[in-house]
Design a protein around this motif. Structure first.
Motif, PDB file in Angstrom:
ATOM      1  N   PRO A  10      -6.467   6.942  -6.518  1.00  0.00           N
ATOM      2  CA  PRO A  10      -6.194   6.437  -7.876  1.00  0.00           C
ATOM      3  C   PRO A  10      -4.727   6.393  -8.246  1.00  0.00           C
ATOM      4  O   PRO A  10      -4.303   5.515  -9.023  1.00  0.00           O
ATOM      5  CB  PRO A  10      -6.970   7.431  -8.771  1.00  0.00           C
ATOM      6  CG  PRO A  10      -7.070   8.677  -7.951  1.00  0.00           C
ATOM      7  CD  PRO A  10      -7.230   8.201  -6.543  1.00  0.00           C
ATOM      8  N   SER A  11      -3.916   7.290  -7.696  1.00  0.00           N
ATOM      9  CA  SER A  11      -2.513   7.364  -8.110  1.00  0.00           C
ATOM     10  C   SER A  11      -1.688   6.148  -7.699  1.00  0.00           C
ATOM     11  O   SER A  11      -0.708   5.804  -8.365  1.00  0.00           O
ATOM     12  CB  SER A  11      -1.861   8.629  -7.546  1.00  0.00           C
ATOM     13  OG  SER A  11      -1.826   8.584  -6.128  1.00  0.00           O
ATOM     14  N   ILE A  12      -2.087   5.468  -6.612  1.00  0.00           N
ATOM     15  CA  ILE A  12      -1.237   4.372  -6.131  1.00  0.00           C
ATOM     16  C   ILE A  12      -1.395   3.112  -6.971  1.00  0.00           C
ATOM     17  O   ILE A  12      -0.633   2.155  -6.804  1.00  0.00           O
ATOM     18  CB  ILE A  12      -1.514   4.040  -4.646  1.00  0.00           C
ATOM     19  CG1 ILE A  12      -2.887   3.371  -4.480  1.00  0.00           C
ATOM     20  CG2 ILE A  12      -1.386   5.269  -3.789  1.00  0.00           C
ATOM     21  CD1 ILE A  12      -3.146   2.903  -3.065  1.00  0.00           C
ATOM     22  N   PHE A  13      -2.355   3.101  -7.892  1.00  0.00           N
ATOM     23  CA  PHE A  13      -2.546   1.918  -8.711  1.00  0.00           C
ATOM     24  C   PHE A  13      -1.921   2.068 -10.089  1.00  0.00           C
ATOM     25  O   PHE A  13      -2.143   1.266 -10.976  1.00  0.00           O
ATOM     26  CB  PHE A  13      -4.039   1.603  -8.824  1.00  0.00           C
ATOM     27  CG  PHE A  13      -4.656   1.309  -7.497  1.00  0.00           C
ATOM     28  CD1 PHE A  13      -4.466   0.080  -6.887  1.00  0.00           C
ATOM     29  CD2 PHE A  13      -5.395   2.269  -6.824  1.00  0.00           C
ATOM     30  CE1 PHE A  13      -4.998  -0.188  -5.640  1.00  0.00           C
ATOM     31  CE2 PHE A  13      -5.932   2.008  -5.567  1.00  0.00           C
ATOM     32  CZ  PHE A  13      -5.728   0.775  -4.972  1.00  0.00           C
ATOM     33  N   MET A  53       0.854  -1.187   0.000  1.00  0.00           N
ATOM     34  CA  MET A  53       0.000   0.000   0.000  1.00  0.00           C
ATOM     35  C   MET A  53       0.894   1.242   0.000  1.00  0.00           C
ATOM     36  O   MET A  53       1.239   1.773   1.052  1.00  0.00           O
ATOM     37  CB  MET A  53      -0.917  -0.003   1.220  1.00  0.00           C
ATOM     38  CG  MET A  53      -1.988   1.080   1.192  1.00  0.00           C
ATOM     39  SD  MET A  53      -3.013   1.041   2.687  1.00  0.00           S
ATOM     40  CE  MET A  53      -3.987  -0.439   2.407  1.00  0.00           C
ATOM     41  N   PRO A  54       1.292   1.720  -1.182  1.00  0.00           N
ATOM     42  CA  PRO A  54       2.267   2.815  -1.273  1.00  0.00           C
ATOM     43  C   PRO A  54       1.691   4.193  -0.970  1.00  0.00           C
ATOM     44  O   PRO A  54       1.651   5.085  -1.809  1.00  0.00           O
ATOM     45  CB  PRO A  54       2.754   2.713  -2.726  1.00  0.00           C
ATOM     46  CG  PRO A  54       1.593   2.144  -3.468  1.00  0.00           C
ATOM     47  CD  PRO A  54       0.936   1.191  -2.509  1.00  0.00           C
ATOM     48  N   ILE A  55       1.237   4.372   0.267  1.00  0.00           N
ATOM     49  CA  ILE A  55       0.743   5.668   0.739  1.00  0.00           C
ATOM     50  C   ILE A  55       1.641   6.103   1.894  1.00  0.00           C
ATOM     51  O   ILE A  55       1.485   5.632   3.023  1.00  0.00           O
ATOM     52  CB  ILE A  55      -0.722   5.573   1.220  1.00  0.00           C
ATOM     53  CG1 ILE A  55      -1.621   4.999   0.126  1.00  0.00           C
ATOM     54  CG2 ILE A  55      -1.221   6.944   1.652  1.00  0.00           C
ATOM     55  CD1 ILE A  55      -3.045   4.766   0.578  1.00  0.00           C
ATOM     56  N   PRO A  56       2.615   6.982   1.640  1.00  0.00           N
ATOM     57  CA  PRO A  56       3.529   7.383   2.719  1.00  0.00           C
ATOM     58  C   PRO A  56       2.891   8.343   3.708  1.00  0.00           C
ATOM     59  O   PRO A  56       2.149   9.252   3.323  1.00  0.00           O
ATOM     60  CB  PRO A  56       4.680   8.052   1.957  1.00  0.00           C
ATOM     61  CG  PRO A  56       4.072   8.527   0.677  1.00  0.00           C
ATOM     62  CD  PRO A  56       2.980   7.557   0.341  1.00  0.00           C
TER      63      PRO A  56
END
Length: 382
Positions: free
Chosen positions: A376-379, A332-335
């Motif tokens: 949407p950006s992390i996909f 889950m690339p949400i820093p």
């Protein structure tokens, strides 16, 4: 056997019908009743890796009992039932370099300077102070980081440590060094029990041979070895072959995860496991763990289903990527901050304020349509 002790509470484990049953004793035993019920429900279809008169090894994912790390695991279960957030597992990507070119890599385009040894050691200490009972070394390929044994040695007896690997670079000598440094388990990734298919997934001929060598060297070095397979629609029909392979190699555990539509797989949202597939993994775990012989099976999608624990991302797991960004989990690339600039405690606190990481989710959040629309950006593969 007494496996955990607090001033007003003792927890004992007994074997009944080949299964482990936990019982609470002491003044707080009635208060602990709901926790014991939850733990016993979770372990009802399980078998331990080994059970000796004075020591039980339940899984490569669970600290041995008795011991300080197991005590912390019990405490974290109590915390979870009272909605107090504890990062049970802190995983750290200690290197970005990797010999493979996996078609499902979750982090193909992450950049930035890799964390120094001092930074990683500080993160380990801060994770332990937050209550973590497992520190996991991830990558890239962790075995190519020369100071890995030194980093492992920084994990004290409050937690167990494990490392993922493709098998590349895991020599018997290194396995022994890691064992001496305190490594509890090594997770050797496998995408298929069939050599050509595994190599195709990994984007490199010889990857399957590296996995086999890593398994054998890990066992020879005295480590617990977990065969870790990311399950997808492309390999779910190979479960039986994967189990037979694990049994033939005498590994301790076969862990099954589920592919996540992120990174290079972000354009394959329709090629993930269905609810029926996850039910199939649950049945497979229960079926194999009824067998008196053979490796233990842990199907993580089963344990992380809404019927049991729900998704751990940002609630009971956190991941530090190679550049120091702190994510709810490795997929889950949400820093929420960088460990070079903030303490892990402050980042963990900030993560807990986010509405997506409150309450109990319905399974993997990365498959939740509302969550996907909100991020949407992390996909995108980038």
């Amino acid at each position: 056997m007494q496996v955990a002790e607090r001033p007003l509470l003792k927890i004992e484990a007994e074997t009944e019908g080949g299964k482990i049953v936990f019982r609470a004793k002491g003044p707080l035993s009635r208060v602990a009743g709901p926790v014991m019920k939850k733990i016993n429900e979770t372990f009802s279809g399980e078998k331990p890796i080994s059970s000796e008169p004075d020591r039980i090894i339940f899984s490569t994912w669970i600290p041995p009992a008795p011991g300080p790390a197991f005590d912390r695991m019990i405490s974290s279960q109590v915390a979870a039932m009272t909605w107090r957030r504890v990062p049970d597992q802190v995983s750290i990507a200690v290197i970005r370099a990797c010999p493979n070119d996996c078609i499902h890599c979750s982090a193909p385009s992450r950049t930035g300077e890799v964390l120094s040894s001092g930074d990683i050691e500080r993160v380990i200490g801060e994770g332990l102070d937050l209550g973590s009972y497992m520190i996991t070394f991830d990558g890239g390929e962790p075995m190519t980081r020369r100071d890995l044994p030194d980093l492992v040695a920084k994990v004290d007896d409050r937690a167990i440590s494990a490392s993922f690997t493709s098998g590349f670079g895991l020599t018997e000598k290194l396995a022994k060094e890691l064992k001496a440094a305190g490594l509890y388990a090594v997770r050797v990734s496998i995408d298929s029990p069939h050599p050509a298919e595994h190599d195709r997934f990994r984007g490199r001929k010889g990857a399957f041979s590296d996995a086999l060598s890593g398994i054998k060297n890990g066992l020879a070095g005295g480590l617990l070895v977990d065969l870790f397979m990311v399950t997808s629609p492309m390999n779910i029909d190979d479960l039986e072959d994967a189990y037979n392979m694990a049994a033939e190699l005498s590994v301790h555990e076969l862990s099954l995860y589920e592919i996540v539509a992120v990174g290079r797989w972000s354009d394959h949202a329709d090629e993930v496991l269905s609810r029926g597939d996850i039910d199939r993994l649950s049945r497979f775990q229960l079926e194999k763990n009824r067998l008196p012989e053979g490796p233990k099976v842990t199907a993580l999608p089963h344990l992380l289903s809404p019927e049991i624990f729900g998704c751990f991302a940002g609630r009971r797991w956190l991941h530090v990527d190679a550049s120091g960004d702190v994510l709810p989990c490795a997929y889950m690339p949400i820093p929420f901050g960088n460990v070079r600039e903030m303490s892990l405690a402050d980042i963990w606190r900030e993560m807990g304020r986010d509405r997506w990481f409150r309450g109990k989710p319905q399974g993997c959040m990365m498959k939740d349509e509302e969550f996907r629309r909100a991020h949407p950006s992390i996909f995108k593969t980038g």
